[in-house]
Write a protein that holds these residues in place. Structure first.
Motif, PDB file in Angstrom:
ATOM      1  N   VAL A 236      -9.647   5.389 -67.986  1.00 40.09           N
ATOM      2  CA  VAL A 236      -9.319   4.016 -68.386  1.00 40.09           C
ATOM      3  C   VAL A 236     -10.265   3.075 -67.635  1.00 40.09           C
ATOM      4  CG1 VAL A 236      -7.540   2.239 -68.577  1.00 40.09           C
ATOM      5  CG2 VAL A 236      -6.887   4.664 -68.646  1.00 40.09           C
ATOM      6  N   GLU A 237     -10.948   2.214 -68.375  1.00 41.73           N
ATOM      7  CA  GLU A 237     -11.868   1.260 -67.743  1.00 41.73           C
ATOM      8  C   GLU A 237     -11.396  -0.169 -67.976  1.00 41.73           C
ATOM      9  OE1 GLU A 237     -16.197  -0.610 -68.544  1.00 41.73           O
ATOM     10  OE2 GLU A 237     -16.182   1.587 -68.439  1.00 41.73           O
ATOM     11  N   PHE A 238     -11.392  -0.967 -66.918  1.00 43.28           N
ATOM     12  CA  PHE A 238     -11.055  -2.378 -66.976  1.00 43.28           C
ATOM     13  C   PHE A 238     -12.335  -3.184 -66.723  1.00 43.28           C
ATOM     14  CE2 PHE A 238      -7.193  -0.175 -66.019  1.00 43.28           C
ATOM     15  CZ  PHE A 238      -6.190  -0.877 -66.670  1.00 43.28           C
ATOM     16  N   PHE A 239     -12.629  -4.098 -67.644  1.00 40.64           N
ATOM     17  CA  PHE A 239     -13.849  -4.902 -67.584  1.00 40.64           C
ATOM     18  C   PHE A 239     -13.458  -6.362 -67.487  1.00 40.64           C
ATOM     19  CE2 PHE A 239     -16.906  -7.659 -69.579  1.00 40.64           C
ATOM     20  CZ  PHE A 239     -18.160  -7.161 -69.305  1.00 40.64           C
ATOM     21  N   GLN A 240     -13.880  -7.018 -66.428  1.00 45.99           N
ATOM     22  CA  GLN A 240     -13.677  -8.449 -66.277  1.00 45.99           C
ATOM     23  C   GLN A 240     -15.021  -9.156 -66.357  1.00 45.99           C
ATOM     24  OE1 GLN A 240     -10.833 -10.800 -65.703  1.00 45.99           O
ATOM     25  NE2 GLN A 240     -12.658 -11.869 -66.468  1.00 45.99           N
ATOM     26  N   GLY A 241     -15.184 -10.006 -67.391  1.00 39.03           N
ATOM     27  CA  GLY A 241     -16.415 -10.735 -67.551  1.00 39.03           C
ATOM     28  C   GLY A 241     -16.597 -11.806 -66.484  1.00 39.03           C
ATOM     29  N   ASP A 242     -17.840 -12.148 -66.224  1.00 38.77           N
ATOM     30  CA  ASP A 242     -18.183 -13.153 -65.215  1.00 38.77           C
ATOM     31  C   ASP A 242     -19.254 -14.064 -65.793  1.00 38.77           C
ATOM     32  OD1 ASP A 242     -18.237 -13.980 -62.167  1.00 38.77           O
ATOM     33  OD2 ASP A 242     -20.334 -13.722 -62.762  1.00 38.77           O
ATOM     34  N   ALA A 243     -19.124 -15.374 -65.563  1.00 40.45           N
ATOM     35  CA  ALA A 243     -20.050 -16.330 -66.147  1.00 40.45           C
ATOM     36  C   ALA A 243     -21.481 -16.108 -65.667  1.00 40.45           C
ATOM     37  CB  ALA A 243     -19.600 -17.748 -65.813  1.00 40.45           C
ATOM     38  N   ARG A 244     -21.663 -15.557 -64.473  1.00 41.62           N
ATOM     39  CA  ARG A 244     -23.004 -15.296 -63.946  1.00 41.62           C
ATOM     40  C   ARG A 244     -23.443 -13.855 -64.240  1.00 41.62           C
ATOM     41  NH1 ARG A 244     -23.928 -17.590 -58.020  1.00 41.62           N
ATOM     42  NH2 ARG A 244     -26.079 -17.267 -58.749  1.00 41.62           N
ATOM     43  N   ARG A 245     -22.724 -13.207 -65.145  1.00 40.29           N
ATOM     44  CA  ARG A 245     -23.012 -11.836 -65.589  1.00 40.29           C
ATOM     45  C   ARG A 245     -22.834 -10.809 -64.470  1.00 40.29           C
ATOM     46  NH1 ARG A 245     -22.668 -14.917 -69.280  1.00 40.29           N
ATOM     47  NH2 ARG A 245     -23.848 -14.823 -71.234  1.00 40.29           N
ATOM     48  N   ARG A 246     -22.021 -11.142 -63.478  1.00 41.03           N
ATOM     49  CA  ARG A 246     -21.676 -10.171 -62.439  1.00 41.03           C
ATOM     50  C   ARG A 246     -20.338  -9.535 -62.817  1.00 41.03           C
ATOM     51  NH1 ARG A 246     -23.004 -14.188 -57.285  1.00 41.03           N
ATOM     52  NH2 ARG A 246     -25.251 -14.367 -57.678  1.00 41.03           N
ATOM     53  N   HIS A 247     -20.338  -8.901 -63.976  1.00 42.98           N
ATOM     54  CA  HIS A 247     -19.106  -8.351 -64.528  1.00 42.98           C
ATOM     55  C   HIS A 247     -18.543  -7.263 -63.617  1.00 42.98           C
ATOM     56  CE1 HIS A 247     -20.692 -10.558 -67.844  1.00 42.98           C
ATOM     57  NE2 HIS A 247     -21.562  -9.630 -68.207  1.00 42.98           N
ATOM     58  N   VAL A 248     -17.237  -7.209 -63.557  1.00 43.89           N
ATOM     59  CA  VAL A 248     -16.563  -6.177 -62.762  1.00 43.89           C
ATOM     60  C   VAL A 248     -16.071  -5.087 -63.704  1.00 43.89           C
ATOM     61  CG1 VAL A 248     -14.676  -5.662 -61.180  1.00 43.89           C
ATOM     62  CG2 VAL A 248     -15.848  -7.873 -61.044  1.00 43.89           C
ATOM     63  N   ARG A 249     -16.465  -3.853 -63.417  1.00 50.39           N
ATOM     64  CA  ARG A 249     -16.011  -2.699 -64.202  1.00 50.39           C
ATOM     65  C   ARG A 249     -15.344  -1.710 -63.248  1.00 50.39           C
ATOM     66  NH1 ARG A 249     -20.863  -0.268 -67.528  1.00 50.39           N
ATOM     67  NH2 ARG A 249     -19.144   1.033 -68.310  1.00 50.39           N
ATOM     68  N   LEU A 250     -14.052  -1.540 -63.445  1.00 51.89           N
ATOM     69  CA  LEU A 250     -13.280  -0.609 -62.629  1.00 51.89           C
ATOM     70  C   LEU A 250     -12.803   0.525 -63.523  1.00 51.89           C
ATOM     71  CD1 LEU A 250     -11.823   0.179 -59.986  1.00 51.89           C
ATOM     72  CD2 LEU A 250      -9.871  -1.192 -60.784  1.00 51.89           C
ATOM     73  N   THR A 251     -13.176   1.746 -63.176  1.00 51.14           N
ATOM     74  CA  THR A 251     -12.820   2.912 -63.979  1.00 51.14           C
ATOM     75  C   THR A 251     -11.868   3.822 -63.215  1.00 51.14           C
ATOM     76  OG1 THR A 251     -14.882   2.923 -65.252  1.00 51.14           O
ATOM     77  CG2 THR A 251     -13.693   4.990 -65.116  1.00 51.14           C
ATOM     78  N   TYR A 252     -10.794   4.185 -63.903  1.00 55.58           N
ATOM     79  CA  TYR A 252      -9.851   5.184 -63.399  1.00 55.58           C
ATOM     80  C   TYR A 252     -10.141   6.512 -64.100  1.00 55.58           C
ATOM     81  CZ  TYR A 252      -6.749   1.435 -61.620  1.00 55.58           C
ATOM     82  OH  TYR A 252      -6.201   0.348 -60.964  1.00 55.58           O
ATOM     83  N   ARG A 253     -10.226   7.589 -63.333  1.00 54.89           N
ATOM     84  CA  ARG A 253     -10.390   8.921 -63.907  1.00 54.89           C
ATOM     85  C   ARG A 253      -9.310   9.838 -63.343  1.00 54.89           C
ATOM     86  NH1 ARG A 253     -15.846   7.383 -63.016  1.00 54.89           N
ATOM     87  NH2 ARG A 253     -17.054   7.264 -64.971  1.00 54.89           N
ATOM     88  N   ARG A 254      -8.652  10.547 -64.267  1.00 52.96           N
ATOM     89  CA  ARG A 254      -7.562  11.417 -63.847  1.00 52.96           C
ATOM     90  C   ARG A 254      -8.106  12.687 -63.191  1.00 52.96           C
ATOM     91  NH1 ARG A 254      -2.273  11.568 -65.819  1.00 52.96           N
ATOM     92  NH2 ARG A 254      -2.873  10.431 -67.712  1.00 52.96           N
ATOM     93  N   ARG A 255      -7.570  12.997 -62.019  1.00 55.47           N
ATOM     94  CA  ARG A 255      -7.959  14.219 -61.330  1.00 55.47           C
ATOM     95  C   ARG A 255      -7.127  15.396 -61.846  1.00 55.47           C
ATOM     96  NH1 ARG A 255      -6.997  10.811 -56.503  1.00 55.47           N
ATOM     97  NH2 ARG A 255      -8.986   9.912 -55.783  1.00 55.47           N
ATOM     98  N   GLU A 256      -7.524  16.602 -61.455  1.00 51.70           N
ATOM     99  CA  GLU A 256      -6.819  17.801 -61.905  1.00 51.70           C
ATOM    100  C   GLU A 256      -5.375  17.841 -61.427  1.00 51.70           C
ATOM    101  OE1 GLU A 256      -8.919  21.329 -60.929  1.00 51.70           O
ATOM    102  OE2 GLU A 256     -10.677  20.858 -62.175  1.00 51.70           O
ATOM    103  N   ASP A 257      -5.099  17.206 -60.295  1.00 48.10           N
ATOM    104  CA  ASP A 257      -3.724  17.221 -59.779  1.00 48.10           C
ATOM    105  C   ASP A 257      -2.867  16.101 -60.369  1.00 48.10           C
ATOM    106  OD1 ASP A 257      -4.753  14.997 -58.570  1.00 48.10           O
ATOM    107  OD2 ASP A 257      -4.370  15.646 -56.507  1.00 48.10           O
ATOM    108  N   GLY A 258      -3.433  15.348 -61.329  1.00 47.57           N
ATOM    109  CA  GLY A 258      -2.683  14.291 -61.984  1.00 47.57           C
ATOM    110  C   GLY A 258      -2.814  12.923 -61.343  1.00 47.57           C
ATOM    111  N   THR A 259      -3.392  12.842 -60.164  1.00 47.73           N
ATOM    112  CA  THR A 259      -3.615  11.547 -59.539  1.00 47.73           C
ATOM    113  C   THR A 259      -4.868  10.903 -60.121  1.00 47.73           C
ATOM    114  OG1 THR A 259      -4.893  12.532 -57.727  1.00 47.73           O
ATOM    115  CG2 THR A 259      -2.498  12.316 -57.405  1.00 47.73           C
ATOM    116  N   TRP A 260      -5.124   9.675 -59.713  1.00 46.56           N
ATOM    117  CA  TRP A 260      -6.240   8.929 -60.276  1.00 46.56           C
ATOM    118  C   TRP A 260      -7.293   8.621 -59.227  1.00 46.56           C
ATOM    119  CZ3 TRP A 260      -6.652   8.093 -65.438  1.00 46.56           C
ATOM    120  CH2 TRP A 260      -5.490   8.240 -66.207  1.00 46.56           C
ATOM    121  N   GLY A 261      -8.536   8.834 -59.592  1.00 48.31           N
ATOM    122  CA  GLY A 261      -9.653   8.370 -58.786  1.00 48.31           C
ATOM    123  C   GLY A 261     -10.188   7.084 -59.383  1.00 48.31           C
ATOM    124  N   ARG A 262     -10.782   6.233 -58.552  1.00 47.56           N
ATOM    125  CA  ARG A 262     -11.281   4.936 -59.024  1.00 47.56           C
ATOM    126  C   ARG A 262     -12.737   4.756 -58.607  1.00 47.56           C
ATOM    127  NH1 ARG A 262      -7.184   0.483 -56.855  1.00 47.56           N
ATOM    128  NH2 ARG A 262      -7.720   1.566 -54.935  1.00 47.56           N
TER     129      ARG A 262
END
Length: 248
Positions: free
Chosen positions: A217-243
């Motif tokens: 799951v990726e969350f993208f927050q736009g920024d007026a100066r094009r310094r957009h923030v992209r935070l990605t969650y990836r599910r690990r094998e044990d079911g927890t999430w890495g970011r």
């Protein structure tokens, strides 16, 4: 080069014609009316919110619920609509806009007819991607993962919790089939509306609820100066999430 050749007149060439009315001074074609209109459109013509990824929750679902509530509060039109991307048996992609029916620990829920194009795609390749775009806040959310089919009773409960129009549309069925004439659709729709009013619990056997269990799951927050923030969650094998943060 000799002095004689340096003094010789340069012969005319035909390789570089003078710019025409349909080109700019560089000789490139002038933009069409469509292109001019396209370039005139504004992007995120509003104040964008801040997003501090260090304060994001450990799992994506709470952040999705928060962003959805904030999109509603910001007046975003139809924030519950999303792009659904699938691929057919040969791997060719397709995309369309559908409605989100729910999101919980099992995954993101949507519905359609099993015999529709998307239904056939998911039967052949049960993997999909979702895309939400909320320009009121310059935000995007991308979700992808395997897709499963909910039990039939879940699909029927989902259908009958919606409007009479939704039931009538489901009763018409035949989604993605070739339609011989619009009059045929009108007749089938009138019949379905009559039945939906008479039988609000009428079953639509092909109506299917799908559940996408995200592995990313990726969350993208736009920024007026094009310094957009992209935070990605990836599910690990044990079911927890890495970011991870991604370059925009």
């Amino acid at each position: 080069m000799s002095a004689d050749s340096a003094d010789a007149p340069t012969p005319p060439t035909t390789d570089s014609p003078a710019p025409s009315a349909d080109s700019d001074l560089s000789g490139a074609p002038a933009p069409s009316e469509f292109v001019r209109l396209l370039r005139a459109q504004r992007v995120w013509d509003t104040e964008l919110p801040d997003f501090a990824p260090v304060a994001a929750p450990a799992a994506p679902l709470p952040l999705f619920e928060q962003w959805f509530a904030e999109a509603v509060a910001a007046g975003q039109v139809e924030p519950h609509t999303m792009s659904l991307a699938t691929a057919d048996a040969g791997g060719l992609p397709d995309v369309r806009t559908v409605m989100l029916h729910g999101a919980d620990r099992e995954g993101w829920h949507f519905a359609s007819h099993a015999g529709s194009r998307k239904g056939r795609h998911l039967a052949a390749r049960p993997y999909a991607a979702l895309g939400f775009y909320w320009p009121a806040q310059g935000r995007q959310i991308r979700v992808r993962g395997p897709v499963t089919v909910a039990p039939p009773e879940v699909a029927q409960a989902d259908l009958h919790a919606r409007s009479a129009g939704a039931l009538a549309s489901a009763l018409v069925g035949r989604q993605s089939e070739v339609l011989d004439s619009y009059e045929e659709l009108e007749r089938a729709s009138d019949t379905a509306w009559d039945r939906a009013r008479r039988e609000p619990d009428a079953p639509a056997p092909s109506w299917t609820v799908y559940v996408l269990a995200p592995d990313e799951v990726e969350f993208f927050q736009g920024d007026a100066r094009r310094r957009h923030v992209r935070l990605t969650y990836r599910r690990r094998e044990d079911g927890t999430w890495g970011r991870d943060l991604l370059w925009p």
